[in-house]
Design a protein around this motif. Structure first.
Motif, short mmCIF file in Angstrom:
data_model
loop_
_atom_site.label_atom_id
_atom_site.label_comp_id
_atom_site.label_asym_id
_atom_site.label_seq_id
_atom_site.Cartn_x
_atom_site.Cartn_y
_atom_site.Cartn_z
N PHE A 1 0.79 -1.22 0.00
CA PHE A 1 0.00 0.00 0.00
C PHE A 1 0.83 1.29 0.00
CE2 PHE A 1 0.98 0.32 4.35
CZ PHE A 1 0.39 1.42 4.92
N TYR A 2 2.11 1.20 -0.36
CA TYR A 2 2.93 2.38 -0.30
C TYR A 2 2.71 3.43 -1.37
CZ TYR A 2 4.50 0.47 3.70
OH TYR A 2 4.48 0.01 4.94
N PRO A 3 2.52 3.02 -2.60
CA PRO A 3 2.33 4.06 -3.61
C PRO A 3 1.26 5.04 -3.17
CG PRO A 3 1.77 1.87 -4.46
CD PRO A 3 2.46 1.68 -3.17
N GLU A 4 0.16 4.50 -2.76
CA GLU A 4 -0.95 5.33 -2.32
C GLU A 4 -0.53 6.21 -1.13
OE1 GLU A 4 -4.14 2.90 -1.02
OE2 GLU A 4 -5.48 4.61 -0.75
N ALA A 5 0.10 5.59 -0.17
CA ALA A 5 0.49 6.31 1.02
C ALA A 5 1.47 7.43 0.68
CB ALA A 5 1.12 5.36 2.03
N LEU A 6 2.42 7.10 -0.15
CA LEU A 6 3.42 8.09 -0.52
C LEU A 6 2.78 9.27 -1.21
CD1 LEU A 6 6.24 9.07 -0.95
CD2 LEU A 6 6.41 7.62 -2.97
N GLU A 7 1.85 8.96 -2.09
CA GLU A 7 1.19 10.04 -2.80
C GLU A 7 0.43 10.94 -1.85
OE1 GLU A 7 -1.58 8.90 -5.89
OE2 GLU A 7 -2.83 10.57 -5.25
N LYS A 8 -0.32 10.33 -0.96
CA LYS A 8 -1.12 11.15 -0.04
C LYS A 8 -0.25 11.97 0.88
CE LYS A 8 -5.34 8.49 -0.24
NZ LYS A 8 -5.84 7.17 0.14
N LEU A 9 0.82 11.34 1.32
CA LEU A 9 1.75 12.02 2.21
C LEU A 9 2.30 13.25 1.53
CD1 LEU A 9 2.82 11.25 4.96
CD2 LEU A 9 4.81 10.27 3.85
N SER A 10 2.78 13.03 0.34
CA SER A 10 3.40 14.11 -0.40
C SER A 10 2.40 15.22 -0.67
CB SER A 10 3.96 13.53 -1.70
OG SER A 10 4.65 14.50 -2.40
N SER A 11 1.18 14.80 -1.02
CA SER A 11 0.18 15.77 -1.36
C SER A 11 -0.24 16.58 -0.14
CB SER A 11 -0.99 15.03 -1.98
OG SER A 11 -2.20 15.60 -1.64
N GLU A 12 -0.41 15.90 0.96
CA GLU A 12 -0.79 16.58 2.20
C GLU A 12 0.28 17.59 2.62
OE1 GLU A 12 -3.63 15.64 3.92
OE2 GLU A 12 -3.33 17.08 5.55
N LEU A 13 1.53 17.17 2.53
CA LEU A 13 2.62 18.06 2.94
C LEU A 13 2.75 19.24 1.99
CD1 LEU A 13 5.26 15.45 4.11
CD2 LEU A 13 4.25 17.26 5.50
N GLN A 14 2.58 18.94 0.73
CA GLN A 14 2.70 20.00 -0.27
C GLN A 14 1.66 21.09 -0.01
OE1 GLN A 14 3.69 18.39 -4.11
NE2 GLN A 14 2.57 19.99 -5.17
N GLU A 15 0.45 20.64 0.36
CA GLU A 15 -0.60 21.60 0.66
C GLU A 15 -0.23 22.50 1.84
OE1 GLU A 15 -4.44 19.75 1.28
OE2 GLU A 15 -4.31 19.05 -0.80
N ARG A 16 0.58 21.95 2.72
CA ARG A 16 0.93 22.74 3.89
C ARG A 16 2.29 23.39 3.74
NH1 ARG A 16 -1.90 19.07 8.54
NH2 ARG A 16 -1.09 20.70 9.89
N GLY A 17 2.76 23.46 2.52
CA GLY A 17 3.97 24.23 2.25
C GLY A 17 5.28 23.49 2.46
N TYR A 18 5.20 22.18 2.58
CA TYR A 18 6.43 21.41 2.74
C TYR A 18 6.63 20.52 1.52
CZ TYR A 18 6.65 22.81 7.63
OH TYR A 18 6.76 23.53 8.78
N HIS A 19 7.84 20.01 1.39
CA HIS A 19 8.08 19.06 0.32
C HIS A 19 8.86 17.87 0.85
CE1 HIS A 19 6.36 21.15 -3.07
NE2 HIS A 19 6.76 22.26 -2.51
N VAL A 20 8.75 16.80 0.09
CA VAL A 20 9.31 15.54 0.56
C VAL A 20 10.60 15.20 -0.17
CG1 VAL A 20 8.93 13.06 0.57
CG2 VAL A 20 7.06 14.60 1.16
N LEU A 21 11.63 15.00 0.59
CA LEU A 21 12.89 14.53 0.03
C LEU A 21 13.00 13.05 0.36
CD1 LEU A 21 15.38 15.74 -1.47
CD2 LEU A 21 16.46 16.02 0.76
N VAL A 22 13.11 12.23 -0.67
CA VAL A 22 13.00 10.78 -0.48
C VAL A 22 14.36 10.14 -0.22
CG1 VAL A 22 12.35 8.61 -1.56
CG2 VAL A 22 11.04 10.67 -2.02
N PHE A 23 14.41 9.30 0.77
CA PHE A 23 15.62 8.54 1.03
C PHE A 23 15.26 7.08 1.11
CE2 PHE A 23 16.28 12.75 2.49
CZ PHE A 23 17.60 13.04 2.23
N LEU A 24 15.94 6.28 0.32
CA LEU A 24 15.68 4.86 0.33
C LEU A 24 16.66 4.18 1.28
CD1 LEU A 24 13.51 4.70 -1.59
CD2 LEU A 24 15.00 3.57 -3.24
N ALA A 25 16.15 3.32 2.12
CA ALA A 25 17.03 2.61 3.04
C ALA A 25 16.84 1.12 2.85
CB ALA A 25 16.72 3.01 4.46
#
Lengths: 340, 340
Positions: free
Chosen positions: B77-101
DNA sequence: ATGAAAGCGCTAACAA
DNA sequence: TTGTTAGCGCTTTCAT
């Protein structure tokens, strides 16, 4: 207790050298004597110093951040692509800053502004069509940009796609060779170059054999719309049903198969053959066992990153359009020969 | 022709004001007269000026970047989660920098360093277990961190998960109410708190009814391993087969269903009931029609962002653990009552 | 309300 | 090789 961040100045003091010496030790390709290097490293690790990427970015003009623009990524093969992209870039010292763009044009514009504000070194536009106006703005801003999985005619911008035209054509030839005579197509979103090219190749492939397209529906790359298109395509007299359907991507192909089997009681491939496009993981799952054209994601990603980084690192590289061919993967959803 | 970037200084000159005036106009909550504001905005738009986020970040100490750490995101279920996360943060003026571990411990460490180098305002660790050592480093570095879809005992760190224990228990009660008597479990990766909690709730639920766990396999959240576990579980005498299987996530549940139907010719739910966890989109597809516990992704994301931003914006907020309950979604893969 | 001035932490000339 | 010096583009005192 939250520790304040250590600066290179503090490291310098502890190591008994100048601040610039510290900077050099942490700058690849700069010159520092073994003695200095050692002293600095020691002090740095005792203090827990790490260079501040933002400050470094500001003065050097290189942020080592790549802006990734994606439309909403609900369907298909993006999770995988995103992961590989991020991983590939991370290995090469870059990171991905994600920007979501609704398909509405205005939004893409705003998003582009935000991206440029972050001084990204490059942009990857994944599955988003940039207007030529936007392409221009990127060029004007001097930010290298590569389109992933979308292409544009007359574009001065680099793009990496799978060879959608060749793939579509391949499917036509395959279905014809399998003795199908009433061959239909279910289209994705018509604004996408992937959709257009797949269909163009497919129709040209049918034409090669003098066969007309038997029926056409539109699913817009969405599951439910694909179901609806299927119902409509199979609503009339049994004689009016196709004996094969090429679906513009796997995600919709699953919908088509489910609808055909659950609602019409058809057997695949005995009653009708189905072919998809993408080869997402679920295509190999036994319930679908879908014959489909593979997108070589790995290679597409690699090409995208290579092109982008070379545009970033060597100036004056000319934009290039890369099409990556993928094989038709034969599974059980389409019959191979005439007999039923 | 690549235009150089416009600076606030240039805007100031054109508008006939000081550079700080320009800064104020573009700083929310700063004071500038209507006249000045107008002159500055005019000059800025004529020049195409936009503030440089990095410079702003450096001096203000706030980058408006959130570091997102994810393990490889192939499944579920990550694609969905990632999208929503990014979208929610973007709306609040933040952006997501992705790090793969990668899951290897050392890697997570390195990645954390890289993240901190970027002066991120906060960190979201999605489906990655941070050692308590790492949690400490985040605290020391003063960077608010929230774990998404993972929890940790004795942790001073905020975490948002679905209520995995309650969900597992719910499944047990449901299967028992359906008259099942030989109830098995296929586990995910045992290092994951999601797996542990789901299993614990499930087993406690069985115990409530005095029923033992009939069989157990391990699929590590992977499709092929789940298939193998299924074959093994259904390898002996027919009497030794379970009449219901709870699978730790949907992705594996699909593998179980496919294996049972394609290789053993079983009918679901007549021969065996299957229940999954997550309610990914494919669970609703007719081929699977999977009864499953829904993760309320939307709410989980919202909670995660709320907590993170409140930790960022109001200092001294205490860490909190949030569990979000999700319903059992009844579909056709599990029978509801005793009769077959 | 506005301008002057002092940095944020770093890299990159330039001298020595 | 090293230290000194000047910024990168901005926010934020501090006067005015």
């Amino acid at each position: 207790m939250t520790h304040a961040r250590i600066t290179s100045q503090e490291v310098a003091e502890r190591a008994g050298v100048s601040q610039s010496a510290v900077s050099r030790v942490f700058t690849p390709g700069a010159s520092a004597s073994a003695r200095t290097t050692e002293k600095v490293r020691k002090a740095a690790s005792e203090l827990g110093y790490r260079p501040n990427s933002l400050a470094r970015a500001m003065v050097s003009g290189k942020s080592r951040i790549i802006g990734l623009v994606v439309a909403y990524l609900q369907n298909q093969f993006y999770p995988e692509a995103l992961e590989k992209l991020s991983s590939e870039l991370q290995e090469r010292g870059y990171h991905v800053l994600v920007f979501l763009a609704a398909s509405t044009a205005g939004n893409v514009d705003d998003v582009l502004d935000e991206i440029l504000d972050y001084q990204v070194d490059g942009i990857i536009a994944a599955s988003v069509a940039l207007s030529s106006d936007l392409s221009n703005r990127c060029r004007i801003a001097g930010v290298p940009t590569v389109m992933f999985n979308r292409s544009q005619d007359y574009s001065a911008m680099s793009a990496v796609t799978s060879d959608n035209y060749a793939g579509g054509r391949k499917v036509a030839h395959f279905l014809i060779a399998g003795g199908h005579e009433r061959i239909a197509f279910i289209a994705g979103w018509e604004g996408a170059s992937t959709q257009r090219d797949r269909e163009a190749g497919f129709c040209d492939g049918l034409r090669d054999a003098g066969l007309p397209l038997f029926a056409r529906g539109v699913g817009n790359f969405e599951f439910d719309q694909a179901r609806r298109a299927t119902r409509q395509m199979f609503s009339g007299d049994r004689d009016s049903w196709p004996d094969a359907v090429f679906v513009a991507n796997d995600h919709m192909a699953f919908a088509v198969m489910d609808t055909l089997r659950a609602e019409l009681g058809l057997t695949i491939p005995d009653d009708v053959s189905i072919v998809g496009y993408d080869d997402v993981p679920a295509a190999a799952w036994p319930s679908y066992d879908l014959t489909t054209v593979r997108q070589r994601t790995e290679q597409m990603i690699k090409a995208t990153v290579d092109i982008l980084l070379s545009e970033i690192e060597n100036q004056g590289v000319v934009p290039c359009q890369v099409k990556i061919d993928g094989p038709l993967v034969l599974r059980g959803s389409a019959r191979l020969t005439k007999g039923r």
